[in-house]
Design an enzyme around this catalytic site. Sequence first.
Site, PDB file in Angstrom:
ATOM      1  CB  SER A 161      -0.800   0.156   1.057  1.00 52.72           C
ATOM      2  OG  SER A 161      -1.990   0.954   0.879  1.00 52.72           O
ATOM      3  CG  ASP A 259      -6.244  -2.367  -4.398  1.00 52.19           C
ATOM      4  OD1 ASP A 259      -6.138  -0.945  -4.396  1.00 52.19           O
ATOM      5  OD2 ASP A 259      -5.599  -3.073  -3.525  1.00 52.19           O
ATOM      6  CG  HIS A 289      -6.062  -1.608  -0.318  1.00 52.74           C
ATOM      7  ND1 HIS A 289      -4.962  -1.800  -1.227  1.00 52.74           N
ATOM      8  CD2 HIS A 289      -5.437  -0.924   0.910  1.00 52.74           C
ATOM      9  CE1 HIS A 289      -4.119  -0.949  -0.876  1.00 52.74           C
ATOM     10  NE2 HIS A 289      -4.244  -0.462   0.249  1.00 52.74           N
TER      11      HIS A 289
END
Length: 318
Positions: A161, A259, A289
């Site tokens: 991330s 995502d 995610h």
Amino acid sequence: MPKSVVNPEFLPVLEKMPSFDGLSGMSLPEVRETFLTSVRLIEGKPLPDVEAQEEYVPGLNNAPDVRILTYSPRKPAPRAPAMVYIHGGGLVSGHPEVDDPKCQQLASKMGFKVFSVDYRLAPEVKYPGAIEDCYAVLKWVHENADKLGIDREKVVVAGESAGGGLSAALSLMARDKKEYKLAYQLLIYPMLDDRTATTSDPAADFGEFVWTRSANKFAWQAYLGNDAGGANTPAYASAVRAKDLTGLPPTFIGVGSMDLFLCEDLDYAKRLMAAGVPTEVMVVPGAYHVFDMYVPDAELSRRFADAYCAGLKRVLGL
């Protein structure tokens, strides 16, 4: 995008996971507390063959020392590979403890000495605080390689991330400074483009669950201020802004099909390939995610981890 598209193994946890939709300065303390709570949800038992400890690394340019968590095999190879690992949290939250299970596994199964970075968070510290903290750790790892028992030719950077975005930026910075060499960059659903949800929204069908467009907009604005999404964002903040991607290390990019970062990640992968960078891409079907952090034992999560570990082994000759 309906929940019916979510892989069935990921659905039960999704019902319990908080959405970051509506993230703001007012809600940020609660979000940070959620990260602390999440550690207790995903932490596993300490692995007996891994030694973990806390250390502090000198910061760059008179910045405060950078806290790191180190993970070492109790019986490491004489010149072990090393990994600088960078946690997620949208640049505004998170801490290295949340990646404890993953870092232990990488140390145990792959023989890596892992150095997980507790970089400074926005909005208290804006760009370039976080990336400078990461570079400080890379500098320390290289300059202390002999004492640490590390092979300088097998130093990699990895993160998920926001940490994936910082990893991509760190790879660019290392290439440009020419001080330290990276052997590989492992970018796990990386946060790469400050324009997503600030000035452009190319992914209207993605990012409905967990990390949403509104959360992404707040995070980039917290990190970059009013310049987020503008014409002059530096590449060391948002890696997709780099005009030249040649000379970067071999790369793995993995992301879920649901995502928010899917489009920017695939675009970056295509540009890396066009620049002659050996690049492997994996899109996990029905995955939102951070799917692998919260459902690590799902078949697709295991397959995902196996794929990037295989990439590391292949490139590093492990």
